[in-house]
Design an enzyme around this catalytic site. Structure first.
Site, PDB file in Angstrom:
ATOM      1  N   GLY A   1       0.816  -1.222   0.000  1.00  0.00           N
ATOM      2  CA  GLY A   1       0.000   0.000   0.000  1.00  0.00           C
ATOM      3  C   GLY A   1       0.844   1.264   0.000  1.00  0.00           C
TER       4      GLY A   1
ATOM      5  N   ARG B   1      -9.478   1.874  21.731  1.00  0.00           N
ATOM      6  CA  ARG B   1      -8.580   2.915  21.228  1.00  0.00           C
ATOM      7  C   ARG B   1      -9.147   4.278  21.604  1.00  0.00           C
ATOM      8  NH1 ARG B   1      -9.193   5.626  16.066  1.00  0.00           N
ATOM      9  NH2 ARG B   1      -7.049   5.220  15.408  1.00  0.00           N
TER      10      ARG B   1
ATOM     11  N   ALA C   1      -8.993  30.346   3.298  1.00  0.00           N
ATOM     12  CA  ALA C   1      -8.000  31.335   3.757  1.00  0.00           C
ATOM     13  C   ALA C   1      -8.130  31.606   5.255  1.00  0.00           C
ATOM     14  CB  ALA C   1      -8.160  32.626   2.979  1.00  0.00           C
TER      15      ALA C   1
ATOM     16  N   PHE D   1     -11.319  36.895  14.433  1.00  0.00           N
ATOM     17  CA  PHE D   1     -10.230  37.712  14.928  1.00  0.00           C
ATOM     18  C   PHE D   1     -10.371  38.201  16.380  1.00  0.00           C
ATOM     19  CE2 PHE D   1      -7.007  41.123  13.518  1.00  0.00           C
ATOM     20  CZ  PHE D   1      -6.064  40.464  14.286  1.00  0.00           C
TER      21      PHE D   1
ATOM     22  N   GLN E   1     -21.754  29.251   5.757  1.00  0.00           N
ATOM     23  CA  GLN E   1     -20.751  29.968   6.553  1.00  0.00           C
ATOM     24  C   GLN E   1     -20.971  29.718   8.045  1.00  0.00           C
ATOM     25  OE1 GLN E   1     -18.003  31.937   5.455  1.00  0.00           O
ATOM     26  NE2 GLN E   1     -18.571  30.646   3.744  1.00  0.00           N
TER      27      GLN E   1
ATOM     28  N   GLU F   1     -17.952  35.003   9.815  1.00  0.00           N
ATOM     29  CA  GLU F   1     -17.110  34.614  10.942  1.00  0.00           C
ATOM     30  C   GLU F   1     -17.876  34.241  12.212  1.00  0.00           C
ATOM     31  OE1 GLU F   1     -13.361  37.424  10.820  1.00  0.00           O
ATOM     32  OE2 GLU F   1     -15.199  38.575  10.646  1.00  0.00           O
TER      33      GLU F   1
HETATM   34  C1  LIG Z   1      -2.927   8.828   6.633  1.00  0.00           C
HETATM   35  C2  LIG Z   1      -2.694   7.559   7.377  1.00  0.00           C
HETATM   36  C3  LIG Z   1      -3.517   7.249   8.438  1.00  0.00           C
HETATM   37  C4  LIG Z   1      -3.315   6.079   9.171  1.00  0.00           C
HETATM   38  N1  LIG Z   1      -4.141   5.819  10.211  1.00  0.00           N
HETATM   39  C5  LIG Z   1      -3.987   4.681  10.912  1.00  0.00           C
HETATM   40  C6  LIG Z   1      -4.846   4.358  12.003  1.00  0.00           C
HETATM   41  O1  LIG Z   1      -5.742   5.119  12.351  1.00  0.00           O
HETATM   42  N2  LIG Z   1      -4.636   3.203  12.667  1.00  0.00           N
HETATM   43  C7  LIG Z   1      -3.648   2.332  12.285  1.00  0.00           C
HETATM   44  O2  LIG Z   1      -3.527   1.291  12.886  1.00  0.00           O
HETATM   45  N3  LIG Z   1      -2.823   2.601  11.279  1.00  0.00           N
HETATM   46  C8  LIG Z   1      -2.964   3.758  10.584  1.00  0.00           C
HETATM   47  N4  LIG Z   1      -2.101   4.033   9.555  1.00  0.00           N
HETATM   48  C9  LIG Z   1      -0.980   3.134   9.300  1.00  0.00           C
HETATM   49  C10 LIG Z   1      -1.360   2.018   8.330  1.00  0.00           C
HETATM   50  O3  LIG Z   1      -2.149   1.062   8.990  1.00  0.00           O
HETATM   51  C11 LIG Z   1      -0.084   1.371   7.832  1.00  0.00           C
HETATM   52  O4  LIG Z   1       0.686   2.349   7.190  1.00  0.00           O
HETATM   53  C12 LIG Z   1      -0.413   0.285   6.819  1.00  0.00           C
HETATM   54  O5  LIG Z   1      -1.153  -0.715   7.400  1.00  0.00           O
HETATM   55  C13 LIG Z   1       0.847  -0.286   6.185  1.00  0.00           C
HETATM   56  O6  LIG Z   1       0.450  -1.128   5.122  1.00  0.00           O
HETATM   57  P1  LIG Z   1       1.037  -0.935   3.631  1.00  0.00           P
HETATM   58  O7  LIG Z   1       0.532  -2.028   2.799  1.00  0.00           O
HETATM   59  O8  LIG Z   1       0.738   0.410   3.146  1.00  0.00           O
HETATM   60  O9  LIG Z   1       2.569  -1.083   3.937  1.00  0.00           O
HETATM   61  P2  LIG Z   1       3.827  -0.667   3.040  1.00  0.00           P
HETATM   62  O10 LIG Z   1       4.130   0.764   3.289  1.00  0.00           O
HETATM   63  O11 LIG Z   1       3.568  -1.061   1.628  1.00  0.00           O
HETATM   64  O12 LIG Z   1       4.908  -1.588   3.673  1.00  0.00           O
HETATM   65  C14 LIG Z   1       5.233  -1.467   5.020  1.00  0.00           C
HETATM   66  C15 LIG Z   1       6.318  -2.458   5.426  1.00  0.00           C
HETATM   67  O13 LIG Z   1       5.791  -3.760   5.399  1.00  0.00           O
HETATM   68  C16 LIG Z   1       6.663  -4.620   4.717  1.00  0.00           C
HETATM   69  N5  LIG Z   1       5.835  -5.645   4.087  1.00  0.00           N
HETATM   70  C17 LIG Z   1       4.645  -5.442   3.464  1.00  0.00           C
HETATM   71  N6  LIG Z   1       4.136  -6.619   3.080  1.00  0.00           N
HETATM   72  C18 LIG Z   1       5.015  -7.566   3.463  1.00  0.00           C
HETATM   73  C19 LIG Z   1       5.047  -8.978   3.322  1.00  0.00           C
HETATM   74  N7  LIG Z   1       4.070  -9.650   2.730  1.00  0.00           N
HETATM   75  N8  LIG Z   1       6.097  -9.634   3.835  1.00  0.00           N
HETATM   76  C20 LIG Z   1       7.101  -8.968   4.452  1.00  0.00           C
HETATM   77  N9  LIG Z   1       7.128  -7.649   4.581  1.00  0.00           N
HETATM   78  C21 LIG Z   1       6.093  -6.954   4.092  1.00  0.00           C
HETATM   79  C22 LIG Z   1       7.402  -3.746   3.763  1.00  0.00           C
HETATM   80  O14 LIG Z   1       8.667  -4.314   3.457  1.00  0.00           O
HETATM   81  C23 LIG Z   1       7.532  -2.468   4.548  1.00  0.00           C
HETATM   82  O15 LIG Z   1       8.670  -2.535   5.354  1.00  0.00           O
HETATM   83  C24 LIG Z   1      -2.271   5.199   8.813  1.00  0.00           C
HETATM   84  C25 LIG Z   1      -1.440   5.501   7.734  1.00  0.00           C
HETATM   85  C26 LIG Z   1      -1.644   6.653   7.018  1.00  0.00           C
HETATM   86  C27 LIG Z   1      -0.748   6.976   5.860  1.00  0.00           C
END
Ligand SMILES: Cc1cc2nc3c(=O)[nH]c(=O)nc-3n(C[C@H](O)[C@H](O)[C@H](O)COP(=O)(O)OP(=O)(O)OC[C@H]3O[C@@H](n4cnc5c(N)ncnc54)[C@H](O)[C@@H]3O)c2cc1C
Ligand code: FES
Ligand code: FES
Length: 1289
Positions: A250, A412, A759, A873, A1153, A1220
């Site tokens: 992802g 959580r 803004a 303000f 607004q 406002e």
């Molecule tokens: C805006 C935002 C909001 C978020 N909010 C939350 C939240 O509210 N709660 C929460 O729990 N999390 C939250 N997250 C975190 C999110 O859950 C993790 O970033 C996500 O689950 C990672 O999955 P990915 O597939 O994107 O990982 P990637 O970024 O694609 O990979 C992450 C790591 O996993 C490794 N990896 C992936 N697949 C495998 C595999 N099959 N075998 C071995 N290694 C592997 C990769 O090598 C890398 O090191 C948030 C993230 C963002 C960006």
């Protein structure tokens, strides 16, 4: 990009619409094999926006369609394109908003509905919202309201966006006008078939995907190689060859590490096409789910399993589902994978604790073979012998079924209920000896406590064999607090709160299990006392409902006259189609350069030397972190940024002054003390029955407009002329400062503003500096220069709403009448005056007539970025403080707060403390009407009854009046000008000095011109705001922009109409076009300027009197909330606002607004926390760390009523400015929470005169609802009884 080894990366024939390059960095191609979608496509599509670049705002949402070889279906899902690596899109279709509908073809019903139901304001987030809805409808043609609300979780904030609809079918609205409307089911438009309008995916995805099955895809960039293997065997070989290469699915974790952390990966493996990683198997032990399964898919799989399997087997699944409901937004859930979540194992990741307590197993594979490891706390803490090896990958995860005697719960608490990382999360599981309450196995894990998920393993071991009872609970709390260590200086702060959550969650789990045991065997276990049942259950995010009531226009008004009607925003449809152009959407210009700035990383008031590789650039004095020190221009954004990173700065450090207290101590102020006094303060106090004193802190607020500050400067090549396209609220200031910096006359600088993506005051003074920097670079190079601030730079540099500190001394009679108030107010101005000195003492009385009143105010000078104007303000801070001391009087006298408010409120003709006369009749009317409309008294009684029944959840209600100050205290600030042209074909071009910020000013101006010229709206166009058409325009701010510019437009139109009158009289039956032709033949000028001199206002500070504001806006809000005493969470149940809007030119715009302002106020007073390090570095620089309200924070019932039959004779058409005032009314939520807390404290025998600061965050709510758990945390290890005072029933 070198694509020799692979088929074309993205073939245009694969696209359903067009590729969304996003508005950002379209000039940027580079060889960024790994760039995200928004930062890489050199295609000029304007729809997809970049609001944050880190997945937190949703503005960049696109729809991805992909063929799933396992289900053999095409899947559609929304995704944040800012986190989407281009290479990951091979074989997929990307639909951007341009592919959904446009004004050139036809617009999609979603776009139509959003526009016609007033669903956009500045429109910057609107394409993202359209794409979220579109993806939802592709998968669920008739979604439930819950699904809609969940689809909008992905970061959209209702501050600027209205996130509301009138509840009517948009198709019904055509040409119709309604005087009142109910929000309702917004989906099932009669006869509307979304698929009729929805393009099918145009390319044979399935065939494409099959073709690609056997092929390895390699994308070689300059710095990164992206490899997408076709088989598991190949992936394993690659992982052996490149053990350090991440397995990116992802990219939501790796992408952020690269973007924010500056991590670089030379090789990236993308396993998305490997079917083994996508399997879903039902086995005897549990569900086996492929590691590449996305979290949104995981949710769907678990939901299916829960509905099909016996309850006792699905307890772990249910706990996971609970966390998935609030984890991130739908876009992130659609991208993030289960494997990525597990391996990236952030401390606050929500699923890992549940997976661990559920004894999940990771199925690993490498070239060495297969093995299984348990997903334990050791794994989560990265323990070497419990971890996966560098050459291994997770193929799948076994999530076991639960057992009959298992109890599993997940918890959580975050700063915002949805789409915010947890402050603390937890999963707990207990397994009993069959048929008993004796603990056989216990597992407790917490997230958010340290750098990894932690386990209370030792505590759990000690509790094995114990019975599940109160003694065990006491022991468990003691053990857990002893084992889970959180140092007082732990990163993230909130140490006591986090520790309180450890035991509060434990207590909740204890009760949940007791309750579960009772259900299992009712004869064996006692009932849970009814009062404690309220500890169970979480607040659910229910879709908001509401009413918006305004008066219909006079039936005598001509039907074509649009004034008073809820006309759709002039750019509403273009917002929804993405055709609305913002500064950064402007096409790249030949030879254009990008600019990046170097900022100070210290707040020290001394000279840093700025070094490049070989020479010193200069010596400057820095006065805050974030101060711009120098700029780098380059051919591309990336080069400019890399160049800026290379600049080294040496500082000589001194101790900075950061807080108001520091400034007071060092006597560090801007300007003189400002004072206003009325009556005789000493006498007043002498006559009082009682005097109380107190103080309060109110934190600042980030503007968080979605479009960051942007400027494009284009030298014209002759006579030093330059066009400056800026996202400013103040065109003439940009012009003036650029001219002055270049030492040329203002007449050479043409400043243009098409529209601004929000803004709120943050784009008044600062954009001029950004324009100057870009103009200097453009002047030096002779080339166009574009400077688009990154979100974190914008938040760092621009400054915020002023933090406030106030002290009060209030004298009152026993019956609640306040006879004297002495107020000392301080604001944190930051490092320069900006506009900080304005109005710090003129708003402190809010709605109250205090016979003896003194207020003194000072602007403190500190080494923070210079704070600046922000919607309202000074009023929100002043008003909140006033309501605080009025509440303190109510507490002290034991009288109901509404009674004290009522008896001290202005009435009839009155004067302010600075002796300005006004009529408070409408204030009283709003008060009475709001009491009635909100059914205040009956709901108050109901809340009290609820509170008696529920120990751990409490309701609170508050009604708050407002006397808001519109405009400025100098006449010239209100002047405005307009230029109206009529062309020979009868079409009309209107220009005026106001800037369209989302507040609908242009829409209102068109309405004014239409009424005055007596021509339909379709004849009139408004192109841009420019210094070439209207010189010396004042800031668009202070709630009066629409009415002052409206007067100027009215003036110009009336001049023109007067010129046309003889011609019309000669041919009264003629058409407009005939009259215009005739006028041209008769050499009548068809162009006129209009001018409004401004409302007369002044303030004489010597005499402490003035006519400081043109008029006041009255309003009253009543809000009801429910709080969770154990977590500090709260639910906004209902808000009713009655606003003295007088005759609204456009009720839809004005209600938007009010609603948007209110939600911004809710953010200010209950959620938004700016965190600054002791060295002056702001930590909160993006949507990841700074939370503004989201859809879940809109009151479940949200009603807005305009006070009927009122007029404001001084403003155009008897209107009032609504831009406002709504912000302050958000304080009704603050006081409703306070009311709930007061009820908690009363019940527990705690002092009721407690102090609350703003924002009233979950932390503050939890800690002030003091109980045995908070005491335990403060006094650990000493412990008292755990149960609340014994209670019956
Ligand atoms: C805006 C935002 C909001 C978020 N909010 C939350 C939240 O509210 N709660 C929460 O729990 N999390 C939250 N997250 C975190 C999110 O859950 C993790 O970033 C996500 O689950 C990672 O999955 P990915 O597939 O994107 O990982 P990637 O970024 O694609 O990979 C992450 C790591 O996993 C490794 N990896 C992936 N697949 C495998 C595999 N099959 N075998 C071995 N290694 C592997 C990769 O090598 C890398 O090191 C948030 C993230 C963002 C960006
Ligand atoms: S720009 Fe992508 S989520 Fe904000
Ligand atoms: S309309 Fe949503 S950001 Fe302005």
């Amino acid at each position: 990009m070198n694509t020799e080894n692979c088929p074309p990366l993205l073939n245009t024939s694969q696209m359903t619409g067009d590729l969304g390059g996003g508005n950002a960095n379209k000039r940027e191609m580079e060889n960024q094999a790994f760039s995200s979608l928004t930062t890489s496509f050199a295609v000029c599509l304007t729809g997809t926006k970049k609001g944050c670049g880190i997945g937190g705002c949703g503005a960049c949402t696109v729809m991805i369609s992909t063929y799933d070889p396992v289900s053999k279906k095409i899947l559609h899902y929304p995704a944040n394109s800012c986190l989407l690596p281009i290479c990951s899109l091979h074989g997929t279709a990307v639909t951007t908003v341009e592919g959904v509908g446009s004004t050139k073809t036809r617009i999609h019903p979603i776009q139509e509905r959003l526009a016609k139901c007033h669903g956009s304001q500045c429109g910057f987030c609107t394409p993202g919202m359209v794409m979220s809805m579109y993806a939802l409808l592709r998968n669920h043609p008739e979604p439930s309201m819950e699904q809609i609300t969940a689809a909008l979780d992905g970061g959209f904030e209702p501050t600027c966006c209205q996130l509301r609809g009138t509840g009517q079918c948009c198709l019904d609205q055509e040409g119709g006008v309604s005087s009142s409307s109910d929000r309702g089911d917004r989906v099932r438009c009669r006869g509307l078939n979304y698929f009729q309008f929805t393009k099918s995916v145009l390319f044979p995805l399935q065939r494409m995907a099959q073709e690609q099955q056997g092929r390895t895809l390699v994308f070689q960039g300059e710095r990164t190689m992206w490899i997408s293997p076709a088989s598991l065997r190949e992936l394993l070989e690659l992982k052996t060859k490149y053990p350090k290469a991440p397995v990116v699915v992802g990219n939501t974790s790796v992408g952020l590490d690269m973007k924010i952390g500056g991590v670089h990966h030379p090789v990236i493996l993308h396993p998305d096409r490997i079917s083994e990683l996508r399997i879903v198997n039902n086995t005897n032990n549990g569900l086996v789910i492929g590691a590449a399964c996305r979290l949104a898919q995981l949710r769907d799989i678990l939901m299916k399993a829960v509905s099909g399997l016996p309850e006792e087997k699905t307890k772990i699944f249910c706990a996971l589902l609970q966390q998935l409901r609030t984890l991130a937004g739908e876009q992130i859930r659609s991208l993030a994978s289960l494997g990525g979540h597990i391996v990236s194992r952030g401390s606050t990741w929500d699923l890992n604790p549940v997976l661990a307590v559920g004894n999940s197993v990771l199925n690993l594979t490498s070239t060495d073979g297969k093995r299984q490891i348990p997903l334990t706390d050791d794994f989560l803490s990265g323990c070497k012998n419990a971890d996966i090896k560098p050459n291994e990958i997770i193929v799948s995860v076994l999530i076991p079924y639960s057992k009959k005697d298992d109890f599993v719960s997940a918890f959580r608490q975050a700063e915002r209920r949805k789409n915010a990382l947890s402050i603390v999360n937890s999963a707990m599981r207990v397994l009993f000896k069959p048929g008993t309450n004796v603990i056989m196995d216990l597992n407790i894990l917490y997230g958010g406590i340290g750098s990894t998920t932690v386990s209370a393993r030792k505590s759990c071991q000690k509790l094995v064999g114990r019975q599940w009872n109160e003694h065990m609970l006491g022991e468990a709390c003691r053990l857990v607090l002893g084992e889970i260590f959180l140092s007082p200086s732990a990163p993230g702060g909130k140490v006591e709160y986090r520790r309180a959550l450890l035991v509060s969650f434990l207590f909740k789990f204890y009760l949940q299990v007791l309750h579960g045991l009772k259900i299992l065997d009712p004869s064996k276990y006692p009932d849970l006392p009814k009062k404690y049942m309220s500890a169970l259950g979480n607040f659910e995010c229910r879709p908001p409902q509401g009413r918006q009531v305004y008066q219909d226009v006079d039936p005598e008004q001509p039907p074509q006259d649009p004034v008073g009607h809820p006309i759709m925003h002039q750019s509403g449809v273009k917002h929804a189609t993405g055709e609305a152009v913002y500064c950064d959407d402007m096409h790249p210009i030949d030879g254009e350069l990008s600019l990046a700035v170097v900022k100070s990383s210290k707040a020290v008031p001394v000279e840093p030397s700025v070094l490049t590789r070989c020479y010193v650039l200069g010596v400057l004095q820095v006065i805050c972190v974030g101060q711009i020190i120098c700029a780098v221009v380059a051919e591309s954004d990336i080069q400019a940024k890399r160049g800026a990173e290379k600049v080294k700065i040496q500082y000589e450090e001194l101790e900075p002054i950061l807080t108001i207290e520091d400034a007071i101590k060092h006597n560090s102020y801007i300007g003189k003390e400002k004072k206003v006094e009325k009556g005789n303060i000493e006498k007043g106090f002498n006559s009082a029955d009682e005097i109380i004193e107190g103080e309060m802190h109110i934190g600042g607020q980030e503007h968080f407009y979605l479009e960051p500050n942007s400027v494009l400067v284009v030298p014209r090549g002759e006579d030093n002329e330059m066009d400056v396209y800026s996202s400013t609220q103040y065109s003439s200031n940009v012009q003036e400062l650029v001219a002055s910096a270049l030492d040329i006359q203002s007449n050479k600088i043409m400043c243009h503003i098409k529209r601004v993506g929000g803004a709120f005051g943050g784009k008044i003074t600062k954009p001029s500096y950004f324009a100057v920097i870009a103009a200097v670079a453009a002047n030096k190079t002779g080339r166009p220069v574009r400077f688009i601030l990154e979100r974190h730079d914008d938040m760092l540099i621009v400054g915020n709403r002023h933090p406030f500190f106030g002290k009060y001394k209030v004298g009152f009679m026993n019956d609640g009448r306040i006879v004297a108030a002495d107020i000392q107010a301080y604001i944190n101005a930051g490092c320069t005056p900006d506009e900080s000195e304005m109005f710090i003492v003129l708003k402190m009385d809010n709605a109250y007539k205090i016979p003896n009143f003194r207020v003194r105010g000072r602007a403190c000078k500190t080494h923070l970025p210079s704070n600046t104007a922000f919607r309202g303000f000074g009023f929100p801070q002043s008003g909140l403080f006033a309501e605080t001391w009025v509440t303190a009087v109510a507490t002290q006298t034991g009288l109901p707060p509404e009674q004290v408010r009522d008896m001290n409120m202005y009435e009839g003709l009155n004067v302010t403390p600075f002796k300005e006369q006004f009529d408070a009749t409408n204030l009283r009317k709003c008060w009475t009407e709001c009491l009635e409309k909100s059914e205040y008294y009956s709901r108050k009684t109901a809340a009290e009854e609820f509170n008696k029944q529920n120990y751990w959840k409490k309701k609170g209600i508050a009604i708050i009046p407002m006397k808001f100050t519109a405009g400025f205290n100098k006449t010239f600030y209100h002047q405005a000008a307009a230029l109206v042209h009529i062309y020979k074909d009868g079409s009309v071009l209107v220009t005026h000095g106001g800037v369209e910020l989302g507040q609908g000013i242009h829409t209102k101006m068109l309405q004014v011109a239409s009424r005055e010229l007596k021509v339909p709206l379709s004849y009139i166009h408004l192109c841009e705001t420019s210094t070439t058409t209207v010189p010396n325009a004042l800031i668009t701010a202070g709630s009066v922009g629409s009415e002052t510019n409206g007067k100027a437009v009215q003036d110009a139109c009336q001049i023109l109409r007067k010129r046309l009158e003889p011609i019309i009289q000669k041919n009264p039956e003629g058409k407009w076009e005939d009259w215009i032709k005739e006028a041209f033949q008769e050499s009548i000028s068809l162009s006129a300027t209009g001018y409004f001199k401004g409302y007369v206002t002044y303030m004489n500070w010597e005499k402490e009197e003035g006519h400081a504001f043109p008029y006041f806006i009255f309003g009253v809000a009543c809000s009801e909330v429910e709080i969770d005493c154990l977590t500090g969470d709260h639910q906004n149940i209902r808000t009713d606002i009655v606003m003295d809007a007088c005759f609204s030119i456009n009720p839809a715009v004005d209600i938007g607004q009010i609603e948007g302002g209110f939600i911004q106020g809710v953010g200010l007073f209950t959620m938004e926390e700016i965190k600054v390090s002791p060295e002056g570095k702001q930590y909160t620089l993006g949507p990841d760390t700074y939370k503004i309200p989201a859809v879940c924070d809109i009151p479940e019932q949200f009603n807005v009523y305009f006070l009927p039959n009122t007029r404001n004779p001084i403003a155009i058409y008897s209107s009032k400015g609504m831009g406002e005032a709504g912000v302050f009314l958000g304080s009704s939520v603050f006081f409703a929470i306070r009311d709930a807390i007061a009820s908690v404290r009363k019940e527990r025998g705690l002092p009721e005169n407690f102090t609350l600061n703003s924002p009233l965050t979950t932390e503050q709510i939890r800690m002030v609802c003091a109980d045995d758990f908070t005491e335990m945390v403060m006094n650990w290890p000493s412990l008292c009884s755990l149960w609340p005072p014994a209670a019956e029933g």
